[in-house]
Design a protein around this motif. Structure first.
Motif, PDB file in Angstrom:
ATOM      1  N   LYS A   2       0.839  -1.198   0.000  1.00  0.00           N
ATOM      2  CA  LYS A   2       0.000   0.000   0.000  1.00  0.00           C
ATOM      3  C   LYS A   2       0.871   1.245   0.000  1.00  0.00           C
ATOM      4  O   LYS A   2       1.969   1.249   0.563  1.00  0.00           O
ATOM      5  N   GLN A   3       0.373   2.308  -0.623  1.00  0.00           N
ATOM      6  CA  GLN A   3       1.132   3.549  -0.714  1.00  0.00           C
ATOM      7  C   GLN A   3       1.514   4.081   0.666  1.00  0.00           C
ATOM      8  O   GLN A   3       2.607   4.604   0.841  1.00  0.00           O
ATOM      9  N   GLU A   4       0.645   3.935   1.650  1.00  0.00           N
ATOM     10  CA  GLU A   4       0.951   4.460   2.989  1.00  0.00           C
ATOM     11  C   GLU A   4       2.080   3.684   3.672  1.00  0.00           C
ATOM     12  O   GLU A   4       2.623   4.145   4.671  1.00  0.00           O
ATOM     13  N   GLU A   5       2.460   2.539   3.127  1.00  0.00           N
ATOM     14  CA  GLU A   5       3.561   1.758   3.679  1.00  0.00           C
ATOM     15  C   GLU A   5       4.912   2.167   3.090  1.00  0.00           C
ATOM     16  O   GLU A   5       5.956   1.698   3.541  1.00  0.00           O
ATOM     17  N   LEU A   6       4.905   3.034   2.079  1.00  0.00           N
ATOM     18  CA  LEU A   6       6.136   3.454   1.426  1.00  0.00           C
ATOM     19  C   LEU A   6       6.909   4.450   2.293  1.00  0.00           C
ATOM     20  O   LEU A   6       6.317   5.228   3.037  1.00  0.00           O
ATOM     21  N   ASP A  11      10.902   6.840  -1.964  1.00  0.00           N
ATOM     22  CA  ASP A  11      10.022   6.895  -3.128  1.00  0.00           C
ATOM     23  C   ASP A  11      10.345   8.109  -3.995  1.00  0.00           C
ATOM     24  O   ASP A  11      10.442   8.005  -5.219  1.00  0.00           O
ATOM     25  N   ARG A  12      10.549   9.236  -3.371  1.00  0.00           N
ATOM     26  CA  ARG A  12      10.873  10.464  -4.105  1.00  0.00           C
ATOM     27  C   ARG A  12      12.229  10.365  -4.789  1.00  0.00           C
ATOM     28  O   ARG A  12      12.385  10.754  -5.949  1.00  0.00           O
ATOM     29  N   ALA A  13      13.226   9.864  -4.066  1.00  0.00           N
ATOM     30  CA  ALA A  13      14.569   9.736  -4.639  1.00  0.00           C
ATOM     31  C   ALA A  13      14.564   8.787  -5.832  1.00  0.00           C
ATOM     32  O   ALA A  13      15.188   9.069  -6.870  1.00  0.00           O
ATOM     33  N   LEU A  14      13.850   7.690  -5.711  1.00  0.00           N
ATOM     34  CA  LEU A  14      13.790   6.739  -6.829  1.00  0.00           C
ATOM     35  C   LEU A  14      13.003   7.311  -8.003  1.00  0.00           C
ATOM     36  O   LEU A  14      13.291   6.993  -9.158  1.00  0.00           O
ATOM     37  N   GLY A  15      12.043   8.176  -7.731  1.00  0.00           N
ATOM     38  CA  GLY A  15      11.342   8.876  -8.806  1.00  0.00           C
ATOM     39  C   GLY A  15      12.303   9.734  -9.604  1.00  0.00           C
ATOM     40  O   GLY A  15      12.237   9.791 -10.843  1.00  0.00           O
TER      41      GLY A  15
END
Length: 65
Positions: A2-6, A11-15
């Motif tokens: 789930k997104q809330e588990e990220l 997540d931002r750095a990998l984006g």
């Protein structure tokens, strides 16, 4: 997962890494593509540079993997 588990910063750095996988980009372009504030992107980029995942061309000031 789930997104809330990220972990948001990961997540931002990998984006950013995903965006740079298509070629060199400037700070504003990266910021627009990942939909984050330029100051946030800059801090993440500095961390990625420190860890050796990203480099910055000193002439063009563009970032790449």
């Amino acid at each position: 997962m789930k997104q809330e588990e990220l972990v948001q910063s990961v997540d931002r750095a990998l984006g950013i890494v995903e965006v740079l996988s298509t070629g060199q980009k400037g700070l504003q372009e990266i910021s627009n593509l990942v939909k984050l504030n330029k100051s946030t992107v800059h801090r993440l980029l500095q961390t990625l540079i420190f860890k050796g995942f990203v480099s910055q061309d000193q002439e063009s000031m563009r970032y790449g993997l």
